[in-house]
Design an enzyme around this catalytic site. Structure first.
Site, short mmCIF file in Angstrom:
data_model
loop_
_atom_site.label_atom_id
_atom_site.label_comp_id
_atom_site.label_asym_id
_atom_site.label_seq_id
_atom_site.Cartn_x
_atom_site.Cartn_y
_atom_site.Cartn_z
N PHE A 1 0.80 -1.23 0.00
CA PHE A 1 0.00 0.00 0.00
C PHE A 1 0.84 1.29 0.00
CE2 PHE A 1 -2.14 -3.20 2.84
CZ PHE A 1 -2.86 -3.78 1.80
N CYS A 2 1.98 1.27 -0.65
CA CYS A 2 2.85 2.45 -0.72
C CYS A 2 3.15 3.00 0.67
CB CYS A 2 2.23 3.55 -1.59
SG CYS A 2 2.09 3.12 -3.33
#
Length: 421
Positions: A370-371
């Site tokens: 998720f970055c």
């Protein structure tokens, strides 16, 4: 493929009036539980774009009726967005591409010698743009721990560094991994006490709760339109004018200048938002974002919040009842949250889980880190230690809800997860 409004289900779908500006667009039969990555487009945004398209023309660059109307629409959008987020009279409201772009713009505008303080729990957009020498604090165990850690860090910075050099605290309003809300007002008070400024990454908070710069006492605010029910390519940076007006233009080019002389570097740059909005702006994106802000401003935000929280509780309780599914968390099970839940399915690769949910159940979720790699990896290790399981995968699945999410959507996901043991 044509895009139509998802018809209402038998269960209550929204507290907003049917056919209203906060209806979201979608494809019938597809369950979208990936709002944290990109929220579906709201009717308000689509209608605003459709209304302006016949007039589509240049902004700030033409004398014709079409150009004048587009220029007016663009500047009205700036005012609407600024008002929605509580911009102060002397703040700049600068349109950008997204939150990442906005925070990179702010990073380019820092005075020389600025130290930036962040937490390791931030999205990459709030970790990677900052200059060398920035301070990254460990992930705290709870909200109070975040406040104490920041206080200690700023105390040490003022003791060890030149007290005349600026300090910027950069923090999220809500985690894009867990949905947990951060104590922004308390962190702002700590920053003020130490003479530091504070920037808020509101990408995940703004779609779920009112965000007001003045009420929170933050100096800068970054938001993405595509998280806020508007199209890709429109974001905003709002904040104090002095650093922004003193910095070199983020994009050197047309529109960012007052005067260009014959010499190569004979340039007088504009002040105000134009200084950092070189080139032709994203008119439709700005207008769409403003339309959503106006629709949300007119809505009953408390009722929307209560509806979302009921769905969130149902989702989290359902996950907790599945012995093979483990939720990720930073602070604790009772910490305030927005509609985001990340979890792992024991013994199953998260990419395979997401693919099966899409293929077999028409449910769209996100998988990966998720970055926010430092945070996600830490939470995955914590989940393994908390449960004693050795069969948890190295990445996670994320389900996220918002306008248009229903109890049926949540129940369909929980039923599908029950089959994945």
């Amino acid at each position: 493929m044509s895009v139509t409004l998802v018809p209402p289900s038998a269960a209550p779908t929204t507290v907003a009036p049917a056919g209203g500006p906060l209806d979201v667009l979608g494809v019938p039969g597809e369950i979208n539980l990936d709002y944290a990555a990109t929220a579906p487009c709201a009717r308000a945004a689509a209608d605003a774009v459709a209304e302006l398209l016949p007039w589509y023309a240049s902004v700030h660059r033409g004398a014709g009726a079409l150009s004048r109307r587009c220029t007016l629409a663009y500047e009205r959008a700036r005012q609407t967005v600024g008002d929605f987020f509580g911009a102060r009279a002397d703040d700049h409201v600068i349109f950008t591409r997204n939150t990442t772009d906005a925070l990179n713009l702010l990073a380019r505008s820092l005075p020389p010698g600025t130290t930036v303080v962040t937490f390791a729990s931030e999205h990459h957009a709030n970790l990677l743009p900052w200059p060398r020498g920035s301070v990254r604090l460990p992930v705290p165990a709870d909200a109070g721990g975040a406040v104490r850690a920041l206080d200690a860090a700023l105390t040490e910075l003022r003791r060890a560094a030149n007290p005349g050099l600026p300090v910027l605290v950069a923090v999220t309003g809500a985690s894009n991994v867990t949905g947990e809300r951060w104590p922004v007002s308390e962190l702002a008070r700590v920053a003020r006490r130490h003479g530091a400024r504070i920037a808020l990454d509101a990408a995940q908070l703004a779609p779920h709760a009112p965000v007001d710069l003045l009420a929170l006492d933050v100096d800068y605010l970054a938001v993405s339109g595509h998280k806020l029910y508007a199209p890709f390519g429109a974001g905003v940076l709002i904040g104090r004018a002095d650093w922004l007006d003193a910095a070199p233009p983020y994009l050197a080019g047309g529109g960012a200048t007052q005067r260009v002389g014959a010499g190569t570097h004979e340039v007088t740059w504009a002040v105000g938002p134009a200084r950092h909005e070189g080139g032709t702006p994203n008119l439709l994106g700005a207008v769409a974002l403003a339309a959503v802000c106006a629709a949300l401003a007119d809505a009953d935000r408390a009722a929307l919040h209560e509806h979302e929280q009921r769905l969130l509780v149902r989702l989290r309780d359902g996950i907790a009842a599945l012995p093979h599914v483990v939720e990720l968390r930073t602070f604790g099970p009772d910490a305030p949250r927005v509609g985001i839940v990340s979890f792992v399915v024991a013994g199953r690769d998260s990419a395979e889980v997401a693919a099966e949910l899409a293929r077999e159940h028409a449910i769209g979720v996100r998988d990966g880190l998720f970055c926010a790699h430092p945070l996600a990896r830490r939470l995955l290790a914590e989940a393994a230690a908390r449960t004693g399981r050795r069969d948890l995968p190295p990445t996670a699945v994320r389900a996220s809800i918002g306008l248009g999410s229903t109890r049926e959507h949540v129940d369909r996901l929980l039923a599908a997860l029950a089959t994945l043991a």
